[in-house]
Design a protein around this motif. Structure first.
Motif, PDB file in Angstrom:
ATOM      1  N   LEU B 172       0.777  -1.043   0.046  1.00 37.66           N
ATOM      2  CA  LEU B 172      -0.086   0.069  -0.004  1.00 37.66           C
ATOM      3  C   LEU B 172       0.810   1.259   0.030  1.00 37.66           C
ATOM      4  O   LEU B 172       1.901   0.987   0.609  1.00 37.66           O
ATOM      5  N   VAL B 173       0.273   2.329  -0.772  1.00 34.46           N
ATOM      6  CA  VAL B 173       0.973   3.640  -0.704  1.00 34.46           C
ATOM      7  C   VAL B 173      -0.064   4.753  -0.184  1.00 34.46           C
ATOM      8  O   VAL B 173      -1.271   4.232  -0.222  1.00 34.46           O
ATOM      9  N   SER B 174       0.517   5.667   0.621  1.00 35.13           N
ATOM     10  CA  SER B 174      -0.414   6.682   1.305  1.00 35.13           C
ATOM     11  C   SER B 174      -0.814   7.672   0.185  1.00 35.13           C
ATOM     12  O   SER B 174      -1.844   8.466   1.106  1.00 35.13           O
ATOM     13  N   GLY B 175      -0.442   7.759  -0.630  1.00 37.03           N
ATOM     14  CA  GLY B 175      -0.696   9.111  -1.477  1.00 37.03           C
ATOM     15  C   GLY B 175       0.363   9.091  -2.572  1.00 37.03           C
ATOM     16  O   GLY B 175       1.214   8.322  -2.973  1.00 37.03           O
ATOM     17  N   PRO B 176      -0.088  10.031  -3.384  1.00 37.48           N
ATOM     18  CA  PRO B 176       0.767  10.439  -4.711  1.00 37.48           C
ATOM     19  C   PRO B 176       2.225  10.460  -4.505  1.00 37.48           C
ATOM     20  O   PRO B 176       2.684  11.323  -3.435  1.00 37.48           O
ATOM     21  N   LEU B 177       3.265   9.941  -5.480  1.00 39.93           N
ATOM     22  CA  LEU B 177       4.516   9.711  -5.103  1.00 39.93           C
ATOM     23  C   LEU B 177       5.244  10.856  -5.772  1.00 39.93           C
ATOM     24  O   LEU B 177       5.113  11.215  -6.966  1.00 39.93           O
ATOM     25  N   GLY B 178       6.359  11.197  -5.124  1.00 40.98           N
ATOM     26  CA  GLY B 178       7.278  11.826  -6.123  1.00 40.98           C
ATOM     27  C   GLY B 178       7.056  13.542  -5.946  1.00 40.98           C
ATOM     28  O   GLY B 178       8.050  14.368  -6.721  1.00 40.98           O
ATOM     29  N   ASP B 179       6.118  14.081  -5.213  1.00 35.09           N
ATOM     30  CA  ASP B 179       5.857  15.467  -5.239  1.00 35.09           C
ATOM     31  C   ASP B 179       7.032  16.337  -4.664  1.00 35.09           C
ATOM     32  O   ASP B 179       7.205  17.590  -4.907  1.00 35.09           O
ATOM     33  N   HIS B 180       7.756  15.879  -3.476  1.00 34.74           N
ATOM     34  CA  HIS B 180       8.844  16.511  -3.018  1.00 34.74           C
ATOM     35  C   HIS B 180       9.945  16.787  -4.061  1.00 34.74           C
ATOM     36  O   HIS B 180      10.309  17.786  -4.080  1.00 34.74           O
ATOM     37  N   GLY B 181      10.241  15.755  -4.356  1.00 35.12           N
ATOM     38  CA  GLY B 181      11.533  15.711  -5.525  1.00 35.12           C
ATOM     39  C   GLY B 181      11.058  16.697  -6.716  1.00 35.12           C
ATOM     40  O   GLY B 181      11.825  17.510  -7.101  1.00 35.12           O
ATOM     41  N   ALA B 182       9.917  16.557  -6.975  1.00 33.20           N
ATOM     42  CA  ALA B 182       9.349  17.506  -8.421  1.00 33.20           C
ATOM     43  C   ALA B 182       9.376  18.771  -7.939  1.00 33.20           C
ATOM     44  O   ALA B 182       9.933  19.645  -8.938  1.00 33.20           O
ATOM     45  N   ALA B 183       9.065  19.169  -6.697  1.00 35.40           N
ATOM     46  CA  ALA B 183       8.710  20.526  -6.215  1.00 35.40           C
ATOM     47  C   ALA B 183      10.179  21.227  -6.072  1.00 35.40           C
ATOM     48  O   ALA B 183      10.355  22.363  -6.676  1.00 35.40           O
ATOM     49  N   ILE B 184      11.113  20.349  -5.647  1.00 36.54           N
ATOM     50  CA  ILE B 184      12.440  21.047  -5.174  1.00 36.54           C
ATOM     51  C   ILE B 184      13.143  21.163  -6.860  1.00 36.54           C
ATOM     52  O   ILE B 184      13.660  22.309  -7.070  1.00 36.54           O
ATOM     53  N   LEU B 185      12.832  20.273  -7.609  1.00 39.12           N
ATOM     54  CA  LEU B 185      13.467  20.327  -8.962  1.00 39.12           C
ATOM     55  C   LEU B 185      12.855  21.409  -9.808  1.00 39.12           C
ATOM     56  O   LEU B 185      13.821  22.431 -10.165  1.00 39.12           O
ATOM     57  N   ALA B 186      11.630  21.783  -9.771  1.00 39.87           N
ATOM     58  CA  ALA B 186      11.081  22.943 -10.311  1.00 39.87           C
ATOM     59  C   ALA B 186      11.357  24.198  -9.948  1.00 39.87           C
ATOM     60  O   ALA B 186      11.622  25.125 -10.535  1.00 39.87           O
TER      61      ALA B 186
END
Lengths: 340, 340
Positions: B172-186
């Motif tokens: 199970l995963v608790s929610g959408p993945l990769g948002d922290h990395g994508a936000a820092i990158l952007a």
């Protein structure tokens, strides 16, 4: 990868990035020096079995240079935190260590630091149970920084604290003061007498635990790190609302440290120690405490240097050898940056 | 010192040196945001009352920039460590924080970070009980780094670990993945769609504790930070000696993060989260667990994304929407440096 190649290898950004390279760094450079059952699973944290009353202390270490006479940043990062846990009246039981590495740091140098950290922790009988490593680009840190946290079990019935000094108490120190600061200073300045100067960097926790067990009733314990004896005694006078009177001639300073301080116009009582402590306790316990400390290898020359008074709260007065009195000033800051 | 002057003030070497300046820094910039009974005595460490079975976790935080959409280094330093403690099956009870500051850092910026760290810890109900501050000269660190350590009480009867995944378990995963990395990158690249991207930085410990209490029998818990989902799932397959099969179409990724990843040629499953977790548990518990997580504000869209298999140990296989299969590769390292 053969030993001859190791010196050429350096920390890269990938080593801090949570993939294969990071896993290899941990496996090859950290685990051989730190291995213990709590660390072994390499989960997000470690599991411990400790009894209920605990002490916790944390410190960041940014000492420069990384290697100095008498120690290095790895040894210092263990001793500094074990000593702080002991100053809370607790037996250190576990350490954590978080590293910030600069890209380009030779892996051989990193491993020497980790080996020293591991050996110091092992000698003190305290495992490094969990850790972390981050890497920042070249020029964004200075080689390496370490933050350690120590956990200890508080000794039953012991209550020590900066607020607990009472008029009439005696002030004991465990050995000569200012050696760490003087050694770092000499090391950086490259001054001639640096050969005789050695940091006092050492874990004093076993001596402190022995003292607390044998002489219940100690009021305050402090290790005089940044700001030296001057800073810790001022903190205690302010927290307890008392004054202190010290006999200057009895305050121990090694000849090499005294000479370095005279050369550079510094007060050794404002220089950091990393292997000494101050104990403040009722007068009737002072003799027993001194006797016990004299038998401990961690205490090279324990002495009774003065007493707590009700007068001049917040001030530390030194009675000089020639019959005068001077105020021990709290420095605006340690005269040396990055002492620990 | 009036508010108008505050912005002009900067961290000086004296602030890290254990004298008056250091004491003022703590009093004026740290204590107002962190005050709690355990911290108040400002001794060398703090005293705690915790029950016997503990978890400890430590992390260094070097994220760049210090402030990003959805968080900052102070919030991250609390959430990251609380989450790691929770991943050990423990209720976080205390935090320590050690700061490395670069000379010249505006004090106003430091205070914003400390305020955020304090507010995040308070919101999670976990006090910062002890800390440390060091200063290094200009150019020897990048503004500020923080190392936090978290202590938690282990939930009775709970045993979780990377070694405990078993064939048949659900992932199970608790929610959408990769948002922290994508936000820092952007944020760093200044790319146009950065407005929609927000770090998922959040403490998930309360949701994890609720899950463990209501659904005993969870085998593994991990927060997919550096290296993202790919890194944590690989660690688990290796530690447990199992394989994983995921349905690619069910692995949640937000549209903004997916768009950023397509633009930049990155796999969102290799990007860090800072407010998500993965739970691996027996199939018969998966329904109850999902139902519980759907009711938690920390879990924006929990999903069952696949299963543990006995085949291909050490490998994570994605069944693609068009009926193909691809291997989820363990990256050599996170594609972004200084993500946390």
């Amino acid at each position: 990868m053969g030993a001859a190649d190791d010196r050429l290898e350096r920390v890269t950004m990938a080593h801090g990035a949570g993939g294969r390279a990071a896993a290899r760094l941990v496996q090859e450079r950290f685990l051989p020096h730190l291995a213990n059952p709590a660390l072994a699973p390499l989960d997000d944290g470690a599991l411990l079995e400790l009894s209920g009353r605990l002490a916790i202390s944390t410190d960041a270490f940014v000492v420069e240079p990384l290697f100095f006479p008498g120690g290095d940043i790895g040894k210092l990062a263990v001793c500094g935190t074990l000593n702080d846990v002991a100053m809370c009246g607790a037996v250190p039981r576990a350490l954590s260590a978080a590293f910030v590495l600069e890209e380009g740091l030779p892996l051989e140098e990193l491993e020497r630091v980790v080996a020293s950290l591991g050996a110091t922790a092992r000698a003190a009988g305290v495992p490094v149970v969990t850790g972390d490593t981050k890497v920042v680009p070249r020029g964004k840190a200075d080689r390496l920084f370490i933050a350690t946290t120590g956990l200890g079990e508080r000794l039953p019935g012991v209550e020590v604290g900066g607020r607990l000094a009472r008029p009439g108490d005696r002030v004991l120190v465990s050995g000569p003061l200012g050696d760490h600061g003087a050694a770092i200073l000499a090391c950086r300045a490259g001054i001639a007498l640096s050969g005789e100067l050695r940091s006092d960097c050492a874990a004093v926790s076993a001596a402190v635990v022995a003292l607390l067990a044998a002489v219940p009733g100690v009021h305050c314990l402090r290790d005089p790190t940044r700001g030296g004896l001057a800073a810790v005694l001022h903190e205690i006078t302010l927290a307890s609302g008392v004054g202190l009177e010290l006999e200057e001639a009895r305050v121990p300073v090694s000849p090499a440290t005294r000479a370095a301080c005279e050369l550079l116009g510094l007060d050794p009582l404002g220089l950091a120690c990393e292997g000494r402590f101050v104990a403040i306790l009722p007068e009737e316990l002072a003799g027993r405490a001194l006797e016990l400390l004299r038998g401990r290898p961690e205490c090279p020359g324990p002495l009774d240097i003065g007493r707590v008074v009700a007068e001049h709260p917040g001030r530390v007065v030194l009675a000089t050898a020639i019959g005068g009195r001077r105020l021990l000033d709290l420095p605006e800051g340690e005269p040396l940056p990055r002492i620990c």
